[in-house]
Design a protein around this motif. Structure first.
Motif, short mmCIF file in Angstrom:
data_model
loop_
_atom_site.label_atom_id
_atom_site.label_comp_id
_atom_site.label_asym_id
_atom_site.label_seq_id
_atom_site.Cartn_x
_atom_site.Cartn_y
_atom_site.Cartn_z
N THR A 94 0.86 -1.19 0.00
CA THR A 94 0.00 0.00 0.00
C THR A 94 0.89 1.23 0.00
OG1 THR A 94 -0.08 0.18 2.42
CG2 THR A 94 -1.79 -1.18 1.35
N HIS A 95 0.32 2.36 -0.36
CA HIS A 95 1.09 3.60 -0.33
C HIS A 95 1.29 4.09 1.10
CE1 HIS A 95 1.32 4.11 -4.63
NE2 HIS A 95 0.05 3.76 -4.71
N HIS A 96 0.48 3.62 2.01
CA HIS A 96 0.64 3.97 3.41
C HIS A 96 1.92 3.37 3.98
CE1 HIS A 96 -0.99 4.79 7.53
NE2 HIS A 96 -0.19 3.78 7.84
N PHE A 150 -1.38 7.26 -4.16
CA PHE A 150 0.07 7.43 -4.19
C PHE A 150 0.49 8.28 -2.99
CE2 PHE A 150 -1.33 11.22 -6.45
CZ PHE A 150 -0.44 12.21 -6.09
N SER A 151 1.79 8.28 -2.72
CA SER A 151 2.31 9.06 -1.60
C SER A 151 3.63 9.68 -2.00
CB SER A 151 2.49 8.18 -0.36
OG SER A 151 3.42 7.14 -0.60
N LEU A 152 3.97 10.77 -1.34
CA LEU A 152 5.24 11.47 -1.57
C LEU A 152 5.96 11.62 -0.23
CD1 LEU A 152 3.92 14.37 -3.85
CD2 LEU A 152 5.01 12.23 -4.59
#
Length: 283
Positions: free
Chosen positions: A172-174, A277-279
């Motif tokens: 997951t993006h988490h 998504f994540s940054l």
């Protein structure tokens, strides 16, 4: 040759494992749509009853979708196809697919959601983190409860265990957020699939070195840290509950086989975690 199962037969088997009276009063569990007399040959298991899962169910030609999370958690006066939930109900019915939800009654079951999470993370000799006693439909008492606490086969640093958690659960993006000293040694592990902030204090009091759960909020995490609580690993809600699907499917298959019946169970691998998504901030 195994006998064909009806929806009513499947529901009875599920509710023997996860009695409806084990659900929280606010919860909405049980059969959402479907004809109890209809035959069930193929089941799709998923965490969330969302459009992508319905697409998969139709494509796989299943007769029943069993999800952990409810579709209609709050009261409604209409299921018209004018919103997302109404469209799901219409698509399922028009495709001849039933929907069943087992939520907090599956959380406290033994084995249940947290047992599956513990097994996936390599935690053994588990017991309920917050014990309770529920009753089966036949009146017998069953020890159960929220969360599980157990031990690792060998101690390891918190950083290494966090890496184990990350690799054991679906991507997951988490990812995995960690509260604690990465070099602290982890032996005793508490887990709670889904939102487990209510058991933070219980995990510490139970002697856990680390507590794995989801949906932790900023202020509650700060309070836990400042109170000297155990280390915490916060993962995505969906990922923490996904291991239960295969466990529940296997148990249902076993229960039906004991009755001379059988179904084809499929576990959805569609990631229904909502974040896309994540940054990361630059160091």
């Amino acid at each position: 040759m195994s006998a064909a199962s009806t929806l009513a037969h499947i529901v009875a088997a599920i509710e023997q494992r996860y009695p409806l009276d084990g659900a929280e009063p606010w919860d909405a569990v049980g059969l959402v749509c479907g004809d109890p007399a209809a035959p069930v040959r193929r089941i799709l298991w998923a965490v969330d009853p969302v459009e992508a899962v319905v697409d998969q169910a139709i494509g796989q030609q299943v007769d029943l979708v069993i999800t952990h999370h409810p579709l209609l958690l709050t009261g409604v006066h209409s299921v018209a196809a004018t919103d997302a939930k109404g469209r799901i109900v219409h698509r399922l019915i028009s495709s001849g697919i039933a929907l069943y939800c087992a939520h907090t009654n599956a959380d406290i079951a033994d084995p249940g959601v947290s047992d599956a999470l513990a097994l996936t993370l390599g935690v053994t000799d588990t017991r309920p983190l917050d014990p309770s006693v529920s009753a089966r439909q036949d009146g017998t008492a069953v020890p159960s409860g929220l969360g599980r606490i157990g031990h690792l086969p060998a101690p390891m640093p918190l950083r290494a265990f966090a890496e184990t958690v990350l690799s054991a659960l679906p991507v997951t993006h988490h990812g995995a957020r960690v509260l604690g000293d990465p070099d602290d040694v982890v032996r005793t592990v508490a887990v709670c699939g889904g939102s487990g902030d209510a058991l933070l204090t219980v995990a510490t009091a139970s002697g856990a070195d680390v507590y794995v759960t989801a949906d932790l909020k900023h202020h509650r995490a700060l309070e836990h840290r400042d109170e000297g609580g155990c280390a915490v690993i916060d993962v995505a809600h969906w990922a923490s509950e996904w291991p239960w699907l295969a466990q529940a499917a296997e148990l249902l298959d076993r229960d039906l086989a004991a009755q001379g019946a059988a179904v084809d169970s499929l576990v959805s691998d569609i990631p229904t975690d909502p974040w896309t998504f994540s940054l990361r901030s630059a160091p």
